[in-house]
Scaffold this active site. Structure first.
Site, PDB file in Angstrom:
ATOM      1  N   HIS A  42       6.645  30.369   9.463  1.00  0.00           N
ATOM      2  CA  HIS A  42       7.494  31.364  10.489  1.00  0.00           C
ATOM      3  C   HIS A  42       6.451  32.466  11.014  1.00  0.00           C
ATOM      4  O   HIS A  42       7.012  33.167  11.796  1.00  0.00           O
ATOM      5  CB  HIS A  42       8.506  31.899   9.474  1.00  0.00           C
ATOM      6  CG  HIS A  42       9.671  31.135   9.022  1.00  0.00           C
ATOM      7  ND1 HIS A  42      10.301  30.374   9.845  1.00  0.00           N
ATOM      8  CD2 HIS A  42      10.030  30.665   7.527  1.00  0.00           C
ATOM      9  CE1 HIS A  42      11.309  29.449   9.147  1.00  0.00           C
ATOM     10  NE2 HIS A  42      11.209  29.744   7.949  1.00  0.00           N
ATOM     11  N   ASP A  51      10.098  21.054   6.972  1.00  0.00           N
ATOM     12  CA  ASP A  51      10.653  22.155   6.145  1.00  0.00           C
ATOM     13  C   ASP A  51      12.213  22.242   6.733  1.00  0.00           C
ATOM     14  O   ASP A  51      12.332  21.914   7.834  1.00  0.00           O
ATOM     15  CB  ASP A  51       9.814  23.400   6.394  1.00  0.00           C
ATOM     16  CG  ASP A  51      10.511  24.529   5.607  1.00  0.00           C
ATOM     17  OD1 ASP A  51       9.920  24.634   4.621  1.00  0.00           O
ATOM     18  OD2 ASP A  51      11.508  25.178   6.172  1.00  0.00           O
ATOM     19  N   HIS A  53      13.854  24.741   7.478  1.00  0.00           N
ATOM     20  CA  HIS A  53      14.050  25.677   8.627  1.00  0.00           C
ATOM     21  C   HIS A  53      13.329  25.284   9.716  1.00  0.00           C
ATOM     22  O   HIS A  53      12.124  24.685   9.595  1.00  0.00           O
ATOM     23  CB  HIS A  53      13.603  26.923   7.841  1.00  0.00           C
ATOM     24  CG  HIS A  53      14.394  27.527   6.747  1.00  0.00           C
ATOM     25  ND1 HIS A  53      13.990  27.410   5.490  1.00  0.00           N
ATOM     26  CD2 HIS A  53      15.467  28.264   6.684  1.00  0.00           C
ATOM     27  CE1 HIS A  53      14.736  27.879   4.677  1.00  0.00           C
ATOM     28  NE2 HIS A  53      15.803  28.439   5.202  1.00  0.00           N
ATOM     29  N   ASP A  94      12.785  22.237   1.024  1.00  0.00           N
ATOM     30  CA  ASP A  94      14.257  22.879   0.912  1.00  0.00           C
ATOM     31  C   ASP A  94      15.359  22.072   1.495  1.00  0.00           C
ATOM     32  O   ASP A  94      16.375  22.604   1.722  1.00  0.00           O
ATOM     33  CB  ASP A  94      13.965  24.433   1.361  1.00  0.00           C
ATOM     34  CG  ASP A  94      13.318  24.717   2.746  1.00  0.00           C
ATOM     35  OD1 ASP A  94      12.998  23.652   3.379  1.00  0.00           O
ATOM     36  OD2 ASP A  94      13.034  25.710   3.120  1.00  0.00           O
TER      37      ASP A  94
HETATM   38 ZN    ZN Z   1      12.233  26.457   4.671  1.00  0.00          ZN
END
Ligand code: ZN
Length: 284
Positions: free
Chosen positions: A111, A146, A148, A225
Site C-alpha cells: 500500500h 494479497d 487488498h 488475508d
Molecule cells: Zn491485505
C-alpha cells in the site's frame, strides 16, 4: 526454497493492531518445525529506498513526522521498515540466482506509494526489489495475491513498459482502488464471498497475461488475508487453495520470489506452508 527472516521484525508492536508480531512469530515456528531453512537479511540503504520513494516520505518515516491511524509512528519503525526492504531485496537476489524464496517479514509494503505510507505499509518492499532487479533483467511480472488491492505497487509501476502488474483482490474493500485495469496494471476485483473456485479461475486468467508478457522474473505480493476466517476480508480461501496457487505460479517455469504482505487469521502459518508446498512441488 529459502525463507528470508530476521527475529528483529518481531520487536515492534502496536497494541491490538491486526498486523501483530504474533502472526510472523507463529509462522516462523511452524515453518521451522517443517524443516525449512532461513537466512537473515543484511541492510538496505537510503539509495535503495530512493529507487521508489520520494525523499519527503523517507524523511517522514525516519523522523517519525507523520500521523496515519492504521500505520502508526512507532519507535524505531524506520529501521524495521528498512529491514523488511532488505529482506525483499535478498529474496529477489536469491530468485535471480536460481532459487525460490519467500520473505517472512513485517511490515508489509504494497500500500506504500511513491510519496505516501498507509495500510500498515511504510516502504514498498516488493517494488524496491523489482526496481533493483530491472537493472539485470528486462521484464518482470508482479502478481499481487494479497486480498487488498496493491494501490502502492500500481502507483509505482503504472506505465512502466518492462513491468506488468496483476492483482486479485476483494472489491469493495480498503483502499477503494483496483476496480478497473489501466495500461500495464490488470485488476481482478472479486466480490466478498468469492471462494476458491471463482478465485482460481481469476488467477488462471491473470497468469495467462503473465505468460503472454513472457517475464524473466516473477515477484509475488503474497498476502493471506484471502483466507476464510480472516478478520478483514471475506474471500474465503482454504489452506489448500494456496497450494494450488503456488503450483500454478511455479508451472510458469520462471524464477519466483514472494514477499509476505497481509494475513491476519490464526491459519496464517498453515496458509504460508501450503503456498510454499505448491511452489516446491512444481519445482521438484
Ligand atoms: Zn491485505
Amino acid at each position: 526454497m529459502k525463507i528470508i527472516y530476521s527475529p528483529k521484525c518481531l520487536d515492534y508492536c502496536e497494541t491490538s493492531h491486526p498486523e501483530s508480531p504474533r502472526r510472523v512469530r507463529e509462522s516462523f515456528l511452524f515453518l521451522k518445525e517443517k524443516g525449512f531453512e532461513f537466512e537473515e537479511p543484511g541492510l538496505c540503504n537510503e539509495a535503495d529506498l530512493l529507487l521508489v520513494h520520494e525523499e519527503g516520505l523517507i524523511e517522514k518515516v525516519k523522523n517519525g513526522n507523520f500521523f496515519e491511524a492504521d500505520t502508526p509512528d512507532l519507535p524505531g519503525i524506520y529501521e524495521y521498515a528498512k529491514l523488511s526492504v532488505a529482506a525483499a531485496i535478498l529474496a529477489m537476489e536469491t530468485a535471480l540466482k536460481g532459487g525460490t524464496s519467500f520473505s517472512l517479514m513485517r511490515p508489509p509494503g504494497h500500500h506504500a506509494t511513491k510519496r505516501r505510507l498507509g495500510g500498515f505499509c511504510y516502504f514498498n518492499n516488493l517494488a524496491i526489489a523489482v526496481k533493483k532487479a530491472l537493472s539485470s533483467v528486462k521484464r518482470i511480472a508482479i502478481v499481487d495475491l494479497d486480498g487488498h488491492h496493491g494501490n502502492g505497487t500500481q502507483d509505482i509501476f503504472l506505465g512502466e513498459e518492462r513491468v506488468v502488474y496483476l492483482s486479485l483482490h476483494q472489491f469493495p474493500a480498503y483502499p477503494g482502488t483496483g476496480a478497473y485495469s489501466f495500461e500495464n496494471c490488470f485488476n481482478f476485483p472479486l466480490s466478498p464471498g468469492t471462494g476458491e473456485k471463482k478465485y482460481l479461475e481469476a488467477l488462471a486468467e491473470a497468469l495467462e497475461k503473465v505468460k503472454k508478457f513472457n517475464p524473466e522474473l516473477i515477484a509475488v505480493s503474497a498476502g493471506f488475508d484471502t483466507a476464510k476466517g480472516d478478520p478483514l476480508l471475506q474471500l474465503n480461501l482454504f489452506p489448500s487453495s494456496y497450494e494450488k496457487s503456488g503450483k500454478e505460479l511455479a508451472s510458469l517455469g520462471r524464477p519466483i520470489f514472494s514477499i509476505l504482505e497481509g494475513g491476519y487469521s490464526r491459519e496464517l502459518p498453515k496458509c504460508i506452508y501450503r503456498y510454499l508446498q505448491g511452489l516446491i512441488k512444481e519445482e521438484s
